[in-house]
Design an enzyme around this catalytic site. Structure first.
Site, short mmCIF file in Angstrom:
data_model
loop_
_atom_site.label_atom_id
_atom_site.label_comp_id
_atom_site.label_asym_id
_atom_site.label_seq_id
_atom_site.Cartn_x
_atom_site.Cartn_y
_atom_site.Cartn_z
N GLY A 1 0.80 -1.22 0.00
CA GLY A 1 0.00 0.00 0.00
C GLY A 1 0.83 1.26 0.00
O GLY A 1 0.32 2.34 0.29
N LYS A 2 2.12 1.16 -0.34
CA LYS A 2 2.98 2.34 -0.37
C LYS A 2 2.88 3.07 -1.71
O LYS A 2 3.21 4.25 -1.80
CB LYS A 2 4.43 1.93 -0.10
CG LYS A 2 4.64 1.29 1.26
CD LYS A 2 6.04 0.74 1.43
CE LYS A 2 6.21 0.04 2.77
NZ LYS A 2 7.55 -0.58 2.92
N LEU A 3 2.46 2.36 -2.74
CA LEU A 3 2.24 2.93 -4.06
C LEU A 3 0.78 2.72 -4.46
O LEU A 3 0.18 1.70 -4.12
CB LEU A 3 3.13 2.27 -5.12
CG LEU A 3 4.52 2.87 -5.38
CD1 LEU A 3 5.40 2.73 -4.15
CD2 LEU A 3 5.16 2.19 -6.58
#
Length: 362
Positions: free
Chosen positions: A331-333
């Site tokens: 969920g970082k990108l």
């Protein structure tokens, strides 16, 4: 049945009941869904090319050249004024000559937050106050590598692969911190209890700029000074892992000076929260990479753009070489984020990517 009929004069049962036919074979071939009708070209180089023109030629080729070309595309999009750019800088980028590439990006408004190591800030400050790194070698003729490094130790020279740094510069750096940086922060700690690491890096930038100007140092005042002058925060979450951190710890043993390890988290996440679009440009891995990427885990969204320049392979499972696609799984990108990883020496790729991207946007 006659002999002629037996030998082939009669009907061929295979032909009659739908035997091989070239058109039938083509009709039953599966569609080439993953095939691209974009042939690999052959790079053309000539005198007088701009860096962007050279980057276009990289795009005609395959393997790492294609990745580098894509990294330039994504970086160009990331350098839009509406994108908040978080720049992660790990590895020995300052002592190996990449200092001004990054400080110019900061001064010219392409970086909104810098996440780096205490080591890079140490070497940055040494250059700001007049010290120099020098070309060296990894071995000496007639000596083993160990014997070569033993000789350097006796001579008071530190080696960073093929770069040398005289040890007396660390003594000068200590004096700079104790005279120009720490006393101001000590006064603040007496009333506030502690200061954030970002406050330390900001004061370091102020002092570097002032000493550089006061003493008429020929070298650029550097990263921290550029960030101070441009009001760009520098986050150094592993500052203890450096000479800067060691000096800060030693000073704290006899004074009120103290650092708050969590003091930067609110300001950093606020910057991420407020970003309309966000981009991560990450050089190397380690703490700066993770600290940059994990910021989005506590926001409603994620990075829209990401570029990684590294030499660490993803197969080891370590974060330093982990692909940015892997970061998407955390969920970082964003699911539709534009991202690319380039696996090569960052002292080669960083100037190329930055120069070509700046060619395009300027």
């Amino acid at each position: 049945m006659t002999h002629d009929e037996h030998q082939g004069g009669g009907h061929d049962e295979h032909d009659e009941h739908g035997g091989h036919d070239e058109h039938d074979e083509q009709a039953h071939e599966p569609p080439r869904e993953t095939f691209s009708h974009d042939p690999v070209g052959h790079a053309e180089v000539r005198s007088g090319m701009s860096v962007d023109e050279l980057a276009t030629q990289y795009g005609r080729a395959g393997v790492g050249a294609a990745n580098l070309h894509e990294a330039i595309d994504v970086t160009s999009a990331m350098f839009d004024e509406d994108v908040t750019v978080f720049f992660g800088l790990a590895g020995a980028m300052v002592p190996t000559g990449m200092r001004k590439v990054v400080s110019d990006l900061i001064r010219d408004g392409y970086v909104d937050a810098l996440v780096t190591t205490g080591a890079n800030l140490t070497h940055d400050s040494i250059e700001a106050i007049g010290g120099k790194h020098h070309h060296g070698c990894t071995h000496s003729p007639g000596k083993t590598e160990r014997e070569h490094d033993e000789s350097l130790r006796e001579e008071g020279v530190d080696r960073i692969y093929n770069v040398y740094l005289p040890q007396e510069h660390f003594a000068e750096f200590e004096g700079h911190l104790r005279e120009e940086v720490f006393p101001v922060l000590e006064d603040e700690c007496e009333s506030e209890g502690s200061v954030s690491i970002e406050r330390l890096t900001r004061e370091l930038g102020r002092a570097n700029a002032e000493v550089n100007d006061r003493d008429d140092i020929a070298e650029d005042p550097g990263l921290a000074a550029a960030a101070y002058e441009a009001d760009v925060p520098i986050y150094c979450p592993a500052v203890q892992d450096s000479v800067l951190g060691l000096q800060a710890w030693m000073y704290s043993q006899t004074t009120a000076f103290s650092l708050d390890a969590l003091g930067d988290m609110t300001a950093l996440t606020d910057l991420a929260f407020e970003a309309e679009e966000a981009g991560a440009f990450v050089v190397g891995g380690g703490v700066p990479k993770n600290f940059t990427l994990q910021t989005m885990l506590v926001t409603p969204r994620a990075y829209d753009y990401a570029v990684q320049l590294t030499m660490d392979p993803p197969q080891t499972g370590g974060l330093s070489g982990a692909t940015l696609d892997e970061a998407r799984s955390w969920g970082k990108l964003e699911p539709d984020a534009r991202n690319v990883s380039v696996y090569a020496d960052a002292t080669i790729t960083l100037p190329l990517v930055v120069a070509a991207a700046r060619d395009r946007v300027e």
